[in-house]
Design an enzyme around this catalytic site. Structure first.
Site, PDB file in Angstrom:
ATOM      1  N   SER A 249       0.817  -1.194   0.000  1.00 44.31           N
ATOM      2  CA  SER A 249       0.000   0.000   0.000  1.00 44.31           C
ATOM      3  C   SER A 249       0.862   1.261   0.000  1.00 44.31           C
ATOM      4  O   SER A 249       1.605   1.499  -0.907  1.00 44.31           O
ATOM      5  CB  SER A 249      -0.955  -0.040   1.181  1.00 44.31           C
ATOM      6  OG  SER A 249      -2.004   0.860   0.968  1.00 44.31           O
ATOM      7  N   ASP A 441      -8.125  -6.065  -5.771  1.00 41.90           N
ATOM      8  CA  ASP A 441      -8.026  -4.822  -5.006  1.00 41.90           C
ATOM      9  C   ASP A 441      -8.555  -3.663  -5.838  1.00 41.90           C
ATOM     10  O   ASP A 441      -8.360  -3.625  -7.054  1.00 41.90           O
ATOM     11  CB  ASP A 441      -6.564  -4.575  -4.629  1.00 41.90           C
ATOM     12  CG  ASP A 441      -6.351  -3.288  -3.845  1.00 41.90           C
ATOM     13  OD1 ASP A 441      -7.277  -2.877  -3.108  1.00 41.90           O
ATOM     14  OD2 ASP A 441      -5.255  -2.708  -3.956  1.00 41.90           O
ATOM     15  N   HIS A 498      -6.233  -6.446  -1.784  1.00 39.16           N
ATOM     16  CA  HIS A 498      -5.159  -5.524  -1.423  1.00 39.16           C
ATOM     17  C   HIS A 498      -4.067  -6.231  -0.637  1.00 39.16           C
ATOM     18  O   HIS A 498      -2.893  -5.916  -0.759  1.00 39.16           O
ATOM     19  CB  HIS A 498      -5.762  -4.378  -0.605  1.00 39.16           C
ATOM     20  CG  HIS A 498      -4.827  -3.255  -0.342  1.00 39.16           C
ATOM     21  ND1 HIS A 498      -4.435  -2.352  -1.298  1.00 39.16           N
ATOM     22  CD2 HIS A 498      -4.196  -2.873   0.798  1.00 39.16           C
ATOM     23  CE1 HIS A 498      -3.612  -1.464  -0.767  1.00 39.16           C
ATOM     24  NE2 HIS A 498      -3.450  -1.759   0.497  1.00 39.16           N
TER      25      HIS A 498
END
Length: 523
Positions: A249, A441, A498
């Site tokens: 991320s 994601d 994710h």
């Protein structure tokens, strides 16, 4: 998440309402400073007349498009949690260096039988920067296999503002925490063939704390280098082992900068071997073009938005990209902050308002601020006194993500800066780089990650662009697809969100084992 949460958390936090953006002024000033740009300049102590007209226009564009944001801004910070400093006798070792006079590492040898998270040798403690009152928490697990020869991995979650202990207990670590707050052994832990350091950074994330704050990635990099230098000084048996930095991320910001900082240090006592970034945010100018395709049926999943919402995302995309380009050109907070506010609302907002999980387009949110109820189990577990006592935690309250840090990074302009330039630097210096992306994601989706790797300028960019996409096989099954040339690899992980190690633990385990074994091409 991108808060990222881990990075994700950070991503969630970028939405003013979600992160509780608060830039509220004293009431006496509220009436005289009505506009968003005036509030922003007051917050950081800069005169509005000193701000270029073009930049002011960017802020006005945000205010016009999203008028409610003005009322959501407040210039305030929450209370600092109580600090419980441990007696000097609690710590087994103190590590200092003449080369780093402002830093000190505290080390506690953990008894694995107390928490039963893993049976391997473990250490926890703090990196102290007393002059700045900064204290970074870490937790180290030796490899289950051959710790004297296996690689070392530094794991970083994102946000910005999310604890790396989320990675430990939710994704790739030794155990998961169940609803009864008991550790459940993870057979696919990444410390199966590597020792892992989980570091809570920047300060005021997880068990880390400070009376000050960090609001940009570059400053955080200096502290991470100091931590690693002292860590390997204390554990010289690991100095010649391969060392990798991995994260996800918002770590797509952190890792390129941290690795570049490390390579610039000629006297480092450890062997940086590669970096791995999962579902990262690294090149916003390219990646923000792909929220509309991912939300509207072009990313391998059905559209989650009606046609008019998709059309509106396209309408606002040009303005979004022009704001990001202005940020790339100036890299100033007053240019970059409105780009983040505008683009996150215009390009992520429509999807977020559906209530679906931004980390997995297949799912609804199943509870909690980060869409996963299991994350709440982790918070509760780490807030137990016996756990904190065993680790030497000096903060009385643990939170997975700190939304104030997320806000600080956003208003410092860090969110939209071109950190992919550091990836170019790493590749040009010969460092292997793996960019992997779970393809379900939304918030740091595979389309955007594939796109920026394809256009990244570096010495072998032409070869990478022309390289064929090939099937990635795990146990004879298609688990994804990859593209490799020289020291650069992009990997799409099928049926993962994710947090790929959470959704595809076995395949992610195979991915990291193959990479750290030196198979940087996945052939």
């Amino acid at each position: 998440m991108i808060l990222h949460t881990y990075i994700i958390l950070s991503l969630l936090t970028i939405f003013p309402k979600a992160i509780g953006l608060s830039l509220q002024m004293p009431m006496a000033l509220e009436a005289s400073y009505a506009s968003l740009v005036e509030k922003a300049t007051l917050a950081v102590g800069q005169e509005i007349d000193a701000i270029q007209k073009g930049i002011q226009q960017g802020w006005l564009e945000v205010e016009t498009r999203f008028p409610t944001i003005v009322s959501q801004l407040s210039y305030s910070t929450g209370p600092k949690f109580a600090i419980k400093k441990k007696d000097a006798t609690f710590w087994d070792f103190y590590v200092e260096s003449q080369e780093l006079p402002n830093y000190r590492l505290r080390v506690k040898r953990n008894n694995p039988e107390v928490l039963k998270v893993d049976f391997t040798k473990q250490y926890s403690g703090y990196l102290d920067v007393e002059a700045d009152d900064k204290h970074f928490f870490y937790w180290f697990f030796e490899s289950r296999n051959d710790p004297q020869n296996d690689p070392i991995i530094l794991w970083l979650n994102g946000g910005p503002g999310c604890s790396s202990l989320t990675g430990l207990f939710f994704e790739l670590g030794s155990s998961r925490i169940n609803e009864n707050l008991k550790p459940i052994f993870n057979p696919y832990s990444w410390n199966g063939n590597a020792s892992i350091i989980y570091l809570d950074q920047p300060v005021n994330v997880g068990f880390s704390y400070s009376s000050s704050s960090v609001s940009n990635t570059v400053v955080a990099g200096e502290d991470v280098y100091a931590f690693l230098q002292l860590f390997f000084q204390h554990f010289p048996e690991y100095q010649t082992n391969d060392f990798h930095i991995a994260g996800e991320s918002y770590a797509g910001h952190y890792i390129p900068v941290f690795a570049d900082e490390i390579l610039s240090q000629k006297n480092r006592n450890f062997n940086l071997t590669s970096v791995l970034i999962g579902n990262g945010l690294t090149d916003p100018l390219t990646q923000y073009r792909y929220y509309e395709p991912m939300a509207c049926g072009e990313g391998g999943a059905p559209s989650v938005l009606p046609a008019d919402e998709c059309e509106n995302m396209l309408v606002t995309q040009d303005k979004c990209l022009s704001l990001i380009q202005a940020c790339y050109d100036s890299q100033s907070a007053f240019t970059c902050a409105p780009a983040a506010i505008y683009c996150n609302n215009a390009q992520m907002g429509p999807y977020q308002r559906t209530g679906k999980n931004v980390y997995d387009i297949r799912k609804e949110c199943d509870g909690g601020s980060l869409c996963y109820k299991d994350l709440e189990f982790i918070d509760t577990y780490l807030n137990q006194k016996f756990v904190q006592d065993a680790l030497g935690a000096e903060v009385d309250t643990y939170e997975s993500c700190n939304f104030e840090i997320n806000r600080n990074f956003l208003f410092a302009g860090d969110w939209m800066k071109p950190y992919h330039e550091h990836v170019s630097s790493l590749l040009n210096k010969g460092l292997p780089v793996l960019i992997y992306a779970g393809d379900k994601d939304f918030i740091c989706n595979w389309l955007g990650n594939r796109a920026w790797t394809d256009v990244l300028p570096w010495v072998d960019a032409d070869g990478f662009e022309k390289a064929e996409v090939q099937d990635w096989l795990v146990n004879g099954r298609k688990a994804g697809e990859f593209k490799n040339y020289s020291n650069f690899t992009y990997l799409r992980v099928y049926d993962a969100g994710h947090m790929a190690p959470y959704d595809q633990p076995e395949n992610s385990h195979e991915m990291v084992n193959r990479w750290i074994s030196g198979d940087f091409s996945f052939h």
